[in-house]
Design a protein around this motif. Structure first.
Motif, PDB file in Angstrom:
ATOM      1  N   UNK A 316     -91.608 -14.890  21.197  1.00  0.00           N
ATOM      2  CA  UNK A 316     -90.513 -14.212  21.883  1.00  0.00           C
ATOM      3  C   UNK A 316     -90.999 -12.922  22.550  1.00  0.00           C
ATOM      4  N   UNK A 317     -91.849 -12.169  21.861  1.00  0.00           N
ATOM      5  CA  UNK A 317     -92.373 -10.929  22.433  1.00  0.00           C
ATOM      6  C   UNK A 317     -93.249 -11.223  23.649  1.00  0.00           C
ATOM      7  N   UNK A 401     -83.724  -8.786  25.276  1.00  0.00           N
ATOM      8  CA  UNK A 401     -84.545  -9.860  25.836  1.00  0.00           C
ATOM      9  C   UNK A 401     -83.668 -10.981  26.389  1.00  0.00           C
ATOM     10  N   UNK A 402     -82.637 -11.365  25.616  1.00  0.00           N
ATOM     11  CA  UNK A 402     -81.764 -12.456  26.040  1.00  0.00           C
ATOM     12  C   UNK A 402     -80.977 -12.093  27.301  1.00  0.00           C
ATOM     13  N   UNK A 403     -80.421 -10.901  27.354  1.00  0.00           N
ATOM     14  CA  UNK A 403     -79.634 -10.520  28.530  1.00  0.00           C
ATOM     15  C   UNK A 403     -80.515 -10.383  29.767  1.00  0.00           C
ATOM     16  N   UNK A 404     -81.730  -9.894  29.593  1.00  0.00           N
ATOM     17  CA  UNK A 404     -82.650  -9.812  30.737  1.00  0.00           C
ATOM     18  C   UNK A 404     -83.026 -11.207  31.217  1.00  0.00           C
ATOM     19  N   UNK A 405     -83.232 -12.146  30.272  1.00  0.00           N
ATOM     20  CA  UNK A 405     -83.542 -13.526  30.656  1.00  0.00           C
ATOM     21  C   UNK A 405     -82.358 -14.175  31.364  1.00  0.00           C
ATOM     22  N   UNK A 412     -84.276 -20.237  31.189  1.00  0.00           N
ATOM     23  CA  UNK A 412     -84.887 -20.096  29.863  1.00  0.00           C
ATOM     24  C   UNK A 412     -83.871 -19.749  28.778  1.00  0.00           C
ATOM     25  N   UNK A 413     -82.685 -19.301  29.167  1.00  0.00           N
ATOM     26  CA  UNK A 413     -81.717 -18.829  28.172  1.00  0.00           C
ATOM     27  C   UNK A 413     -81.303 -19.904  27.176  1.00  0.00           C
ATOM     28  N   UNK A 415     -82.941 -22.445  26.108  1.00  0.00           N
ATOM     29  CA  UNK A 415     -84.085 -22.728  25.241  1.00  0.00           C
ATOM     30  C   UNK A 415     -84.236 -21.620  24.197  1.00  0.00           C
ATOM     31  N   UNK A 416     -84.095 -20.373  24.645  1.00  0.00           N
ATOM     32  CA  UNK A 416     -84.192 -19.243  23.721  1.00  0.00           C
ATOM     33  C   UNK A 416     -83.101 -19.316  22.654  1.00  0.00           C
ATOM     34  N   UNK A 417     -81.865 -19.577  23.067  1.00  0.00           N
ATOM     35  CA  UNK A 417     -80.753 -19.629  22.123  1.00  0.00           C
ATOM     36  C   UNK A 417     -80.915 -20.781  21.141  1.00  0.00           C
ATOM     37  N   UNK A 418     -81.381 -21.927  21.613  1.00  0.00           N
ATOM     38  CA  UNK A 418     -81.594 -23.070  20.731  1.00  0.00           C
ATOM     39  C   UNK A 418     -82.652 -22.753  19.685  1.00  0.00           C
ATOM     40  N   UNK A 419     -83.782 -22.199  20.122  1.00  0.00           N
ATOM     41  CA  UNK A 419     -84.871 -21.891  19.191  1.00  0.00           C
ATOM     42  C   UNK A 419     -84.445 -20.849  18.161  1.00  0.00           C
ATOM     43  N   UNK A 420     -83.764 -19.802  18.613  1.00  0.00           N
ATOM     44  CA  UNK A 420     -83.317 -18.768  17.692  1.00  0.00           C
ATOM     45  C   UNK A 420     -82.273 -19.315  16.718  1.00  0.00           C
ATOM     46  N   UNK A 421     -81.418 -20.204  17.183  1.00  0.00           N
ATOM     47  CA  UNK A 421     -80.421 -20.809  16.300  1.00  0.00           C
ATOM     48  C   UNK A 421     -81.045 -21.686  15.235  1.00  0.00           C
ATOM     49  N   UNK A 422     -82.025 -22.502  15.618  1.00  0.00           N
ATOM     50  CA  UNK A 422     -82.724 -23.362  14.653  1.00  0.00           C
ATOM     51  C   UNK A 422     -83.461 -22.511  13.614  1.00  0.00           C
TER      52      UNK A 422
END
Length: 483
Positions: A316-317, A401-405, A412-413, A415-422
């Motif tokens: 993520x970083x 990071x999420x709001x900038x994406x 990419x949003x 994908x990010x939300x799915x990965x963070x949720x899992x």
């Protein structure tokens, strides 16, 4: 004595001294005092840089600015709290017969030498010395990972050495290509690997050579960051090495390797149009994040699970820095800080929990609140913090990071939300069952050091509620420096 020289000399001298006296009863206190001296000198150095601006040391071989002095302070602080935690932890390991006096001496000496290599890598101005320092860090941590001398720990150390050796070889080739591009501009003056000289002429570097150089540097140093697909060493090293080693690997080594990539990205951005370096970092970061999130649900060992959590957060970083811009870079630096503090606190709590229960298998760890409520709450709060629950600081950095994406890379949003949720579901479900329930575990012969756990979490909570103006300016200056 110069503050910078003192900061480097303390861990180097104490590391050599502990190779001789590391088995003595007072050696853990010497380890703590040396780490405290390193932290105090780094804090003084930080004050000097804030007041007077960037400075050179040893000619032009070392360079301290707003970006690396921030990471120096963080590194020294985590090193200090880890040394405090490791005192009773390593004594309990010796009481359980897992360590001899000779290995205790090896641990303390290598711990201080590891701190020296990290600080040298962060502050050097020469990209060749940076490579040497990263290789030296690999050698010291290999000895720490194999400290127990069990077949599993030796296998983990060997895998770590081979994979990181392959990675560091790629970084060496990238450094050679970078020198080849720089020599054409700077000439044969011996300054072609000095970052301060390179950043002045980055727009004149040969684009094709720089593209190849950055690819090798990203893959090479990315191996030590834990970026997929060369991440396999990290879970094994965490699971089989002593818990203090897991804390400094996740909290320090990964940051320093990513710092090396960031320095190279600044040069690549100047030489290559179109965001070539940023796109590569976004791709590797997103791949790493998704891969780690889905591997989390398959883990049975608690230290392996949190090792994959470290891989997830480094992905993520890396994605944040790949997006670029002051906001994304600010969020990446904030997340580096929050992850280092939170993950090291979690490993402190995990170390005490596994010693209490005598196992690292999560199904056999139950009732931590009954064994020791402080350890149980420390693990639960640390887990909530690393999963991005408000008001902890990880929530603030992940939200940025999420709001900038969403604004600049909406594809990419999801994908990010799915990965963070899992990742949230995988970790929280396991930790909840470990904290609550019945248990028959016995008390430890040496009382665990709980202060570092809650000190880290208190800082993470405080930064989630309020970031002081001077720290905001610090992050902002470093973010602008990255690009």
């Amino acid at each position: 004595m110069d503050t910078f020289v003192l900061m480097l000399a303390i861990p180097l001298v104490s590391g050599m001294l502990l190779t001789v006296v590391g088995e003595r009863e007072w050696a853990p206190n010497l380890n703590i005092v040396a780490s405290l001296g390193t932290f105090l000198s780094s804090a003084l150095l930080t004050g000097e840089i804030i007041a007077d601006g960037p400075r050179m040391a040893f000619g032009e071989m070392f360079f301290i600015d707003s970006l690396n002095v921030f990471l120096v302070t963080l590194t020294a602080f985590v090193g200090l709290t880890t040394s405090i935690f490791s005192g009773p932890y390593m004594k309990n390991e010796q009481e359980h017969g897992r360590l001899t006096k000779g290995r205790m001496r090896l641990y303390k000496s290598m711990f201080q030498l590891f701190m020296f290599t990290m600080l040298a890598a962060l502050t050097t101005n020469n990209l060749g010395i940076l490579w040497v320092a990263m290789e030296a860090a690999t050698l010291t941590t290999v000895l720490l990972v194999s400290l127990y001398r069990t077949p599993a720990s030796l296998e983990a150390a060997w895998k770590y050495f081979i994979l990181c050796g392959v990675g560091i070889a790629q970084a060496l080739f990238g450094t050679i290509l970078l020198y080849f591009a720089a020599e054409r501009v700077l000439g044969e003056t011996g300054n072609a690997l000095l970052w301060t000289r390179l950043v002045d002429v980055k727009g004149q570097l040969e684009p094709t050579v720089m593209a190849l150089a950055f690819i090798f540097l990203l893959v090479g140093y990315g191996t030590k960051v834990g970026l997929a697909p060369l991440h396999n060493w990290l879970p094994d090293a965490h699971a089989e090495g002593p818990t203090p080693v897991s804390a400094v690997l996740s909290g320090l080594l990964l940051n320093v390797a990513l710092y090396a990539i960031l320095r190279c990205k600044v040069l690549a951005d100047g030489a290559l149009p179109g965001g070539f370096a940023g796109n590569l970092m976004m791709g590797f970061g997103l791949l790493t994040l998704v891969m780690a999130a889905f591997f989390l649900s398959r883990q049975k060992d608690i230290k392996r699970m949190f090792a994959y959590s470290s891989i997830e957060h480094m992905g993520l970083i890396t994605f944040a820095f790949g997006m670029g811009g002051v906001v994304a870079n600010f969020a990446g630096l904030l997340h580096m800080t929050m992850h280092s503090l939170t993950k090291s606190a979690i490993f402190f709590a995990v170390g005490h929990a596994t010693q209490k229960t005598g196992t690292q298998i999560m199904e056999n760890i139950r009732g931590l609140l009954r064994i020791n409520p402080v350890i149980g709450w420390g693990l639960m709060l640390g887990t909530l913090a690393i999963l991005g629950m408000p008001p902890f600081g990880v929530f603030a950095s992940e939200f940025m990071i999420l709001t900038h994406a969403m604004k600049h890379h909406p594809w990419a949003t999801p994908v990010l939300l799915l990965a963070l949720g899992v990742a949230f579901a995988s970790i929280f479900g396991r930790v909840q069952s470990m904290v609550f329930g019945e248990t028959h575990a016995k008390r430890l012969p040496h009382a665990p050091a709980i202060t570092p756990v809650f000190l880290h979490l208190a800082i993470v909570l405080a930064l989630g509620l309020y970031i002081p103006p001077y720290l905001t300016r610090w992050f902002h200056e470093a973010a602008k420096m990255i690009g």
